[in-house]
Design a protein around this motif. Structure first.
Motif, mmCIF file in Angstrom:
data_model
loop_
_atom_site.group_PDB
_atom_site.id
_atom_site.type_symbol
_atom_site.label_atom_id
_atom_site.label_comp_id
_atom_site.label_asym_id
_atom_site.label_seq_id
_atom_site.Cartn_x
_atom_site.Cartn_y
_atom_site.Cartn_z
ATOM 1 N N ILE A 121 0.933 -1.146 -0.067
ATOM 2 C CA ILE A 121 0.049 -0.121 -0.118
ATOM 3 C C ILE A 121 0.852 1.299 -0.051
ATOM 4 C CG2 ILE A 121 -1.596 1.525 1.477
ATOM 5 C CD1 ILE A 121 -2.961 -1.237 2.440
ATOM 6 N N SER A 122 2.092 1.107 0.574
ATOM 7 C CA SER A 122 2.771 2.557 0.985
ATOM 8 C C SER A 122 3.948 2.635 -0.364
ATOM 9 C CB SER A 122 3.767 2.182 2.170
ATOM 10 O OG SER A 122 2.838 2.128 3.436
ATOM 11 N N TYR A 123 4.311 1.765 -0.986
ATOM 12 C CA TYR A 123 5.122 2.134 -2.235
ATOM 13 C C TYR A 123 4.655 1.815 -3.493
ATOM 14 C CZ TYR A 123 8.539 2.590 1.720
ATOM 15 O OH TYR A 123 8.904 2.595 2.971
ATOM 16 N N HIS A 124 5.162 2.404 -4.394
ATOM 17 C CA HIS A 124 5.070 2.363 -5.884
ATOM 18 C C HIS A 124 5.340 0.810 -6.261
ATOM 19 C CE1 HIS A 124 5.785 2.495 -10.177
ATOM 20 N NE2 HIS A 124 4.888 3.571 -10.019
ATOM 21 N N PRO A 125 4.459 0.244 -6.880
ATOM 22 C CA PRO A 125 4.801 -1.231 -7.336
ATOM 23 C C PRO A 125 6.308 -1.595 -7.636
ATOM 24 C CG PRO A 125 2.866 -0.522 -8.484
ATOM 25 C CD PRO A 125 3.628 0.689 -7.894
ATOM 26 N N ASP A 126 7.080 -0.688 -8.330
ATOM 27 C CA ASP A 126 8.359 -0.533 -8.813
ATOM 28 C C ASP A 126 9.331 -0.499 -7.713
ATOM 29 O OD1 ASP A 126 7.551 -0.998 -11.519
ATOM 30 O OD2 ASP A 126 8.247 1.158 -11.752
#
Length: 170
Positions: free
Chosen positions: A22-27
């Motif tokens: 939830i907290s980070y961009h998928p990359d």
């Protein structure tokens, strides 16, 4: 809210992984497997390397931070996937708070508690030299408020935006 801090265990993996995604961009988000390995590294190298914050009243995990060790002075591409057990630099990879508990100072409390814990460990064992983190520009204020120093744009390219290297000498 009163918080309690405990070392992460595999029982925490599902919720920790949820908060990471939830907290980070998928990359940028660590995979479930990476988080599981980091819990394992902490169980061997020092429980202080992966800490969860819990609501004292409900025992619910409301946030966490995780790290690995490296022999480098800063977070590197390699240090994001390799743990060097004898490393003296703690690479702080994730500081995540449940969306339901954000904007309550939990990340700040968690990091302050964690840094104090590391200093106590260091007084007794002289294990670490510094903590290193790569920060997004919009989060510099948070990290600087707990003692990190901005040392410039990171050479690491990970995800869509530039990172800023920050360190806190122990």
């Amino acid at each position: 809210m009163e918080l309690i801090y405990t070392p992460a265990t595999l029982d925490d993996l599902d919720i920790v992984n949820e908060y990471e995604q939830i907290s980070y961009h998928p990359d940028e988000a660590a995979s479930r497997e990476q988080l599981e390995r980091r819990i394992g590294y902490a169980s061997v190298s020092g429980p202080e390397l992966f800490t969860v914050a819990r609501d004292k009243e409900t025992n619910k995990v409301v946030g966490f931070l995780c790290s690995t060790l490296t022999n480098a002075d800063l977070v590197t591409d390699e240090s994001m996937s390799v743990h060097e057990p004898q490393g003296k630099t703690i690479c702080l990879h994730s500081v995540c708070v449940s969306p339901d508990y954000r904007k309550q100072g939990i990340a700040t409390k968690l990091m302050r508690h964690w840094i104090e814990q590391l200093k106590k460990v260091n007084e007794e064992q002289h294990k670490y030299k510094r903590i290193a983190i790569m920060s997004r520009p919009n989060l510099l204020g948070l990290y600087e408020s707990v003692g990190f120093k901005n040392v410039g744009v990171s050479e690491v390219v990970h995800g869509p935006e530039p990172w800023i290297d920050c360190v806190l000498d122990l």
